[in-house]
Write a protein that holds these residues in place. Structure first.
Motif, mmCIF file in Angstrom:
data_model
loop_
_atom_site.group_PDB
_atom_site.id
_atom_site.type_symbol
_atom_site.label_atom_id
_atom_site.label_comp_id
_atom_site.label_asym_id
_atom_site.label_seq_id
_atom_site.Cartn_x
_atom_site.Cartn_y
_atom_site.Cartn_z
ATOM 1 N N GLU A 145 -46.524 -18.391 35.927
ATOM 2 C CA GLU A 145 -46.276 -18.907 34.585
ATOM 3 C C GLU A 145 -46.849 -20.299 34.377
ATOM 4 N N ASN A 146 -46.963 -21.096 35.463
ATOM 5 C CA ASN A 146 -47.515 -22.440 35.301
ATOM 6 C C ASN A 146 -49.019 -22.422 35.016
ATOM 7 N N GLN A 147 -49.650 -21.222 35.084
ATOM 8 C CA GLN A 147 -51.062 -21.095 34.735
ATOM 9 C C GLN A 147 -51.265 -20.579 33.314
ATOM 10 N N TRP A 148 -50.181 -20.212 32.650
ATOM 11 C CA TRP A 148 -50.295 -19.737 31.279
ATOM 12 C C TRP A 148 -50.650 -20.897 30.362
ATOM 13 N N ILE A 149 -51.408 -20.625 29.346
ATOM 14 C CA ILE A 149 -51.768 -21.628 28.350
ATOM 15 C C ILE A 149 -51.019 -21.292 27.063
ATOM 16 N N ARG A 150 -50.227 -22.235 26.597
ATOM 17 C CA ARG A 150 -49.472 -22.050 25.362
ATOM 18 C C ARG A 150 -49.959 -23.034 24.310
ATOM 19 N N LYS A 151 -50.119 -22.540 23.098
ATOM 20 C CA LYS A 151 -50.571 -23.386 22.003
ATOM 21 C C LYS A 151 -49.811 -23.034 20.731
ATOM 22 N N GLU A 152 -49.245 -24.062 20.100
ATOM 23 C CA GLU A 152 -48.538 -23.838 18.844
ATOM 24 C C GLU A 152 -49.548 -23.520 17.741
ATOM 25 N N VAL A 153 -49.322 -22.408 17.048
ATOM 26 C CA VAL A 153 -50.184 -22.014 15.919
ATOM 27 C C VAL A 153 -49.286 -21.626 14.748
ATOM 28 N N PRO A 154 -48.681 -22.620 14.102
ATOM 29 C CA PRO A 154 -47.714 -22.335 13.023
ATOM 30 C C PRO A 154 -48.298 -21.539 11.866
ATOM 31 N N HIS A 155 -49.602 -21.637 11.643
ATOM 32 C CA HIS A 155 -50.204 -20.902 10.523
ATOM 33 C C HIS A 155 -50.250 -19.400 10.784
ATOM 34 N N LEU A 156 -49.983 -18.972 12.044
ATOM 35 C CA LEU A 156 -49.968 -17.547 12.369
ATOM 36 C C LEU A 156 -48.554 -17.001 12.532
ATOM 37 N N ARG A 157 -47.572 -17.815 12.240
ATOM 38 C CA ARG A 157 -46.177 -17.359 12.338
ATOM 39 C C ARG A 157 -45.874 -16.382 11.210
ATOM 40 N N VAL A 158 -45.230 -15.285 11.587
ATOM 41 C CA VAL A 158 -44.828 -14.277 10.605
ATOM 42 C C VAL A 158 -43.340 -14.465 10.325
ATOM 43 N N PRO A 159 -42.965 -15.110 9.203
ATOM 44 C CA PRO A 159 -41.549 -15.374 8.924
ATOM 45 C C PRO A 159 -40.745 -14.089 8.819
ATOM 46 N N VAL A 160 -39.633 -14.045 9.528
ATOM 47 C CA VAL A 160 -38.738 -12.890 9.497
ATOM 48 C C VAL A 160 -37.341 -13.396 9.198
ATOM 49 N N SER A 161 -36.717 -12.851 8.164
ATOM 50 C CA SER A 161 -35.413 -13.358 7.738
ATOM 51 C C SER A 161 -34.309 -13.029 8.731
ATOM 52 N N LEU A 205 -46.780 -14.576 19.426
ATOM 53 C CA LEU A 205 -47.643 -15.014 18.335
ATOM 54 C C LEU A 205 -46.930 -14.899 16.992
ATOM 55 N N TYR A 206 -45.985 -13.950 16.898
ATOM 56 C CA TYR A 206 -45.255 -13.769 15.644
ATOM 57 C C TYR A 206 -44.324 -14.942 15.339
ATOM 58 N N VAL A 207 -44.010 -15.736 16.360
ATOM 59 C CA VAL A 207 -43.199 -16.937 16.123
ATOM 60 C C VAL A 207 -44.058 -18.192 16.208
ATOM 61 N N GLY A 208 -45.368 -18.005 16.139
ATOM 62 C CA GLY A 208 -46.274 -19.140 16.061
ATOM 63 C C GLY A 208 -46.655 -19.758 17.396
ATOM 64 N N VAL A 209 -46.627 -18.979 18.477
ATOM 65 C CA VAL A 209 -47.026 -19.489 19.796
ATOM 66 C C VAL A 209 -48.096 -18.567 20.378
ATOM 67 N N LEU A 210 -49.271 -19.137 20.632
ATOM 68 C CA LEU A 210 -50.367 -18.385 21.237
ATOM 69 C C LEU A 210 -50.300 -18.548 22.752
ATOM 70 N N SER A 222 -50.111 -6.764 4.767
ATOM 71 C CA SER A 222 -49.601 -5.388 4.786
ATOM 72 C C SER A 222 -49.045 -5.029 6.161
ATOM 73 N N GLN A 223 -49.728 -5.439 7.214
ATOM 74 C CA GLN A 223 -49.220 -5.188 8.563
ATOM 75 C C GLN A 223 -48.062 -6.113 8.908
ATOM 76 N N ALA A 224 -48.112 -7.338 8.396
ATOM 77 C CA ALA A 224 -47.033 -8.289 8.671
ATOM 78 C C ALA A 224 -45.699 -7.776 8.135
ATOM 79 N N GLU A 225 -45.744 -7.061 7.013
ATOM 80 C CA GLU A 225 -44.514 -6.502 6.462
ATOM 81 C C GLU A 225 -43.929 -5.449 7.399
ATOM 82 N N ILE A 226 -44.799 -4.686 8.066
ATOM 83 C CA ILE A 226 -44.332 -3.700 9.048
ATOM 84 C C ILE A 226 -43.714 -4.424 10.239
ATOM 85 N N VAL A 227 -44.312 -5.548 10.641
ATOM 86 C CA VAL A 227 -43.763 -6.335 11.750
ATOM 87 C C VAL A 227 -42.360 -6.821 11.389
ATOM 88 N N ARG A 228 -42.202 -7.334 10.181
ATOM 89 C CA ARG A 228 -40.873 -7.805 9.743
ATOM 90 C C ARG A 228 -39.869 -6.658 9.760
#
Length: 295
Positions: free
Chosen positions: A267-283, A239-244, A181-187
């Motif tokens: 920025e070299n201290q930031w931790i990035r992790k791919e989380v494709p299961h949390l990606r909110v697809p937007v057309s 996070l909406y594009v699947g990057v934590l 329901s919230q993801a639809e608002i994000v889209r």
């Protein structure tokens, strides 16, 4: 309660559960005390008394108010379960001790007894180091969680907490799932922003439709545009594009008022992790961190 004040020694004498004689003064030795136990009526209660019921070190403003009340003779003794129940900051402990000693008011703790210069120096240092060690351990634990693709804290709009348990029945923390329901608002926000609609206009429309915003609050333009470098706001959240992304910023305490302020990490201290299961697809959406999102 971790800290109590005695305003009337005769009243305290009659209500002791256990006592110690410290320079002729009878001291309540029970860590858990009510307002009646410490002899402070609601009418005479200091403005900072409510903070004494919270199990945490006192704020800097509260400590300063305590010093002022000590100078006015509003209480006779400060009691705490331990010195770190008053403050874990070396400078704050030393300053409070100096002012209270000048006012003739002892600090007495269940763990250390009457506080002296030795306690202020040694215990103050030990408490500060223990706090730093705890902070470092917590951050290492959070980093390990993030590197496994789990949240390092907080809950972003568009997601809900996923309650899972390990084989031993222990709660597995940091798991998230998409709240449809919230993801639809994000889209919708991304579509309208990509079409040229301003964050303020988007927020106005969402509030007109009674759509609940982040944390249950009304929508504002800052909720949508946020801050690009800090990754805040709907249109900047990777996070909406699947990057934590974790460790963008750190918090340090302002020595003037004791309030936490944020500082950006390199920025070299930031931790990035791919989380494709949390990606909110937007057309149709404006790419995150695009020139317009920075406007």
């Amino acid at each position: 309660m971790g800290l109590g004040l005695v305003t009337g020694l005769e009243r305290a004498e009659s209500s002791l559960v256990a006592r110690r004689q410290i320079p002729g003064i009878a001291i309540e030795c029970i860590a858990e005390m009510s307002a009646a136990d410490v002899g402070v009526s609601s009418a005479d209660r200091p403005t900072w008394f409510a903070e004494l019921t919270v199990r945490r070190p006192l704020s800097q403003s509260c400590l300063w108010q305590m010093v002022q009340d000590a100078q006015r003779g509003k209480f006779d003794v400060v009691m705490a379960e331990a010195l770190d129940g008053i403050s874990r900051d070396q400078a704050d402990v030393a300053t409070l001790f100096k002012h209270l000693r000048f006012a003739g008011i002892p600090i007495v703790t269940l763990a250390e007894g009457e506080i002296s210069e030795l306690h202020v120096g040694l215990k103050g240092t030990m408490n500060a180091l223990a706090l730093k060690d705890l902070t470092d351990k917590t951050r290492r634990g959070l980093r390990g969680r993030v590197e496994k693709g789990k949240a390092g804290g907080g809950l972003c709009y568009g997601y809900s907490v996923l309650k899972t348990f390990d084989a031993g029945g222990e709660r597995i923390r940091g798991d998230r799932e998409i709240d449809e329901s919230q993801a639809e608002i994000v889209r919708r926000i991304f579509r309208e922003f990509a079409s040229g609609k301003s964050p303020k206009a988007i927020a106005v429309d969402l509030n007109r439709l009674a759509v609940e915003g982040p944390l249950g609050r009304a929508w504002g333009d800052t909720s949508i545009r946020g801050h690009v470098s800090r990754g805040t706001g709907i249109i900047n959240n990777e996070l909406y594009v699947g990057v934590l992304v974790w460790n963008r910023q750190r918090f340090i305490k302002n020595p003037r008022n004791g309030k936490r302020v944020s500082r950006m990490n390199p920025e070299n201290q930031w931790i990035r992790k791919e989380v494709p299961h949390l990606r909110v697809p937007v057309s149709s959406r404006m790419p995150i961190n695009s020139p317009r999102s920075a406007a």
